[in-house]
Design a protein around this motif. Sequence first.
Motif, PDB file in Angstrom:
ATOM      1  N   ALA A 179     -96.156  23.949  -0.491  1.00 31.00           N
ATOM      2  CA  ALA A 179     -96.432  23.421   0.843  1.00 31.00           C
ATOM      3  C   ALA A 179     -97.304  24.393   1.632  1.00 31.00           C
ATOM      4  N   TRP A 180     -97.026  25.676   1.471  1.00 31.65           N
ATOM      5  CA  TRP A 180     -97.853  26.691   2.140  1.00 31.65           C
ATOM      6  C   TRP A 180     -99.316  26.557   1.713  1.00 31.65           C
ATOM      7  N   ARG A 181     -99.553  26.333   0.437  1.00 29.17           N
ATOM      8  CA  ARG A 181    -100.922  26.283  -0.083  1.00 29.17           C
ATOM      9  C   ARG A 181    -101.678  25.036   0.391  1.00 29.17           C
ATOM     10  N   VAL A 182    -100.992  23.911   0.488  1.00 28.05           N
ATOM     11  CA  VAL A 182    -101.706  22.682   0.846  1.00 28.05           C
ATOM     12  C   VAL A 182    -101.850  22.496   2.349  1.00 28.05           C
ATOM     13  N   LEU A 183    -100.996  23.148   3.138  1.00 26.54           N
ATOM     14  CA  LEU A 183    -101.055  22.973   4.587  1.00 26.54           C
ATOM     15  C   LEU A 183    -102.273  23.672   5.185  1.00 26.54           C
ATOM     16  N   ALA A 184    -102.857  23.026   6.173  1.00 27.50           N
ATOM     17  CA  ALA A 184    -103.924  23.648   6.945  1.00 27.50           C
ATOM     18  C   ALA A 184    -103.309  24.693   7.880  1.00 27.50           C
ATOM     19  N   PRO A 185    -104.069  25.708   8.299  1.00 30.54           N
ATOM     20  CA  PRO A 185    -103.558  26.639   9.309  1.00 30.54           C
ATOM     21  C   PRO A 185    -103.090  25.862  10.546  1.00 30.54           C
ATOM     22  N   GLY A 186    -101.887  26.148  11.004  1.00 33.53           N
ATOM     23  CA  GLY A 186    -101.308  25.398  12.113  1.00 33.53           C
ATOM     24  C   GLY A 186    -100.577  24.151  11.681  1.00 33.53           C
ATOM     25  N   GLY A 187    -100.596  23.851  10.369  1.00 33.28           N
ATOM     26  CA  GLY A 187     -99.901  22.674   9.852  1.00 33.28           C
ATOM     27  C   GLY A 187     -98.390  22.835   9.905  1.00 33.28           C
ATOM     28  N   VAL A 188     -97.688  21.720   9.730  1.00 33.41           N
ATOM     29  CA  VAL A 188     -96.231  21.687   9.897  1.00 33.41           C
ATOM     30  C   VAL A 188     -95.553  21.281   8.598  1.00 33.41           C
ATOM     31  N   LEU A 189     -94.488  21.994   8.268  1.00 34.25           N
ATOM     32  CA  LEU A 189     -93.596  21.639   7.165  1.00 34.25           C
ATOM     33  C   LEU A 189     -92.288  21.138   7.768  1.00 34.25           C
ATOM     34  N   ALA A 190     -91.861  19.939   7.392  1.00 35.17           N
ATOM     35  CA  ALA A 190     -90.612  19.350   7.883  1.00 35.17           C
ATOM     36  C   ALA A 190     -89.663  19.155   6.711  1.00 35.17           C
ATOM     37  N   VAL A 191     -88.509  19.832   6.745  1.00 38.96           N
ATOM     38  CA  VAL A 191     -87.521  19.723   5.671  1.00 38.96           C
ATOM     39  C   VAL A 191     -86.243  19.122   6.257  1.00 38.96           C
ATOM     40  N   THR A 192     -85.829  18.006   5.687  1.00 35.27           N
ATOM     41  CA  THR A 192     -84.653  17.285   6.168  1.00 35.27           C
ATOM     42  C   THR A 192     -83.471  17.536   5.243  1.00 35.27           C
ATOM     43  N   THR A 193     -82.333  17.903   5.825  1.00 37.46           N
ATOM     44  CA  THR A 193     -81.122  18.157   5.047  1.00 37.46           C
ATOM     45  C   THR A 193     -79.929  17.516   5.745  1.00 37.46           C
ATOM     46  N   THR A 194     -78.851  17.369   4.997  1.00 36.88           N
ATOM     47  CA  THR A 194     -77.616  16.819   5.539  1.00 36.88           C
ATOM     48  C   THR A 194     -76.454  17.673   5.069  1.00 36.88           C
ATOM     49  N   ALA A 195     -75.620  18.110   5.991  1.00 37.41           N
ATOM     50  CA  ALA A 195     -74.414  18.856   5.612  1.00 37.41           C
ATOM     51  C   ALA A 195     -73.462  17.921   4.872  1.00 37.41           C
ATOM     52  N   ARG A 196     -72.670  18.472   3.980  1.00 35.26           N
ATOM     53  CA  ARG A 196     -71.770  17.647   3.176  1.00 35.26           C
ATOM     54  C   ARG A 196     -70.505  18.427   2.842  1.00 35.26           C
ATOM     55  N   GLN A 197     -69.475  17.690   2.490  1.00 39.55           N
ATOM     56  CA  GLN A 197     -68.231  18.302   2.047  1.00 39.55           C
ATOM     57  C   GLN A 197     -68.241  18.383   0.530  1.00 39.55           C
ATOM     58  N   GLN A 198     -67.867  19.543   0.011  1.00 34.00           N
ATOM     59  CA  GLN A 198     -67.824  19.734  -1.431  1.00 34.00           C
ATOM     60  C   GLN A 198     -66.710  20.714  -1.750  1.00 34.00           C
ATOM     61  N   ALA A 199     -65.791  20.264  -2.593  1.00 34.01           N
ATOM     62  CA  ALA A 199     -64.647  21.095  -2.991  1.00 34.01           C
ATOM     63  C   ALA A 199     -63.886  21.605  -1.764  1.00 34.01           C
ATOM     64  N   GLY A 200     -63.752  20.727  -0.763  1.00 32.31           N
ATOM     65  CA  GLY A 200     -62.993  21.080   0.426  1.00 32.31           C
ATOM     66  C   GLY A 200     -63.712  21.972   1.414  1.00 32.31           C
ATOM     67  N   ARG A 201     -65.012  22.225   1.190  1.00 30.85           N
ATOM     68  CA  ARG A 201     -65.778  23.089   2.080  1.00 30.85           C
ATOM     69  C   ARG A 201     -66.970  22.319   2.640  1.00 30.85           C
ATOM     70  N   LEU A 202     -67.353  22.674   3.858  1.00 32.74           N
ATOM     71  CA  LEU A 202     -68.546  22.102   4.461  1.00 32.74           C
ATOM     72  C   LEU A 202     -69.744  22.943   4.050  1.00 32.74           C
ATOM     73  N   ILE A 203     -70.730  22.313   3.444  1.00 29.48           N
ATOM     74  CA  ILE A 203     -71.931  23.008   2.970  1.00 29.48           C
ATOM     75  C   ILE A 203     -73.122  22.530   3.778  1.00 29.48           C
TER      76      ILE A 203
END
Length: 290
Positions: A179-203
């Motif tokens: 993503a760093w290589r393809v982005l123009a200077p000043g470009g934006v990287l947007a990464v979407t994640t969701t917290a989840r429960q796994q083995a009784g823990r919040l990840i």
Amino acid sequence: MVPLTVWLCSDPHSEEPLPGPSARPTGAKPGAAICVRHRQRIGRELARHLISTCTREGDLVAEGFTTSEATLVAAAELDRRGIALVPHFPLAQHIGTRLRANLDQQQLTRVQMRPVRPDQMAKGLADHLGQISLVIGAPPPYETGGRSPRRIPATGCPACRADLWMLSSEQLGLFLAAAWRVLAPGGVLAVTTTARQQAGRLIDPAPRIIRHAQGLGFRYAQHVIALRVPIEGDELVVQASPTDLAQLRDYRSSALPPTVGVHATVSLFTKPQESASPPGPGSPSGGRAR
């Protein structure tokens, strides 16, 4: 402190059945559709927020970890150009059919798919290095420290099948470096994640991704809470699916309650206007983001 904002991203665009058998890709099962879990990775409303906030008309948007047509449709409707990385051919067939059902001929000329894995983005977009204004990615749980899928769900969702097929191929750290290589200077990287429960823990995978992106030279610019459910007055309207209802337990049970996907975390990073090359995969800051 990083600015925090909330976007209302309740997506009314569910995946309606296609008009008839002739509209389905060759070999597609009747009724096969993208499952709710994959449609919510990047819904159309979230894509519209990202594209309208981070780009201007005519800009180029790229998406890795693509699971639906949402980003390409939003880009075309907002007069941007869009490229989605879809290395799994059955999923590409499905997305192509959805694009033709949602966009007119002029809009279709603004979007395309390329058979490239997310970690190979720089190679697949070699003709656009340093030109892309926005890179969007919603990595699956197995790329952010979660469990690996063991079998294909019975629903026939083409995105679920793509997940299983690409399990041993994708590397999140290489995607961030690409993503760093393809982005123009000043470009934006947007990464979407969701917290989840796994083995009784919040990840929550976001902190790991943030540290890795900053190690590559990205600036952490914005923390977004994307609400996926409607709001009526001062209440969130959460509708349980049949699967959620099947998991309901006695209120006296000590087991953890079923989880409902109410929001996603969107981490926005910018590539500085003047920046050095990011560290390679073999350096202390490179490699897999685990």
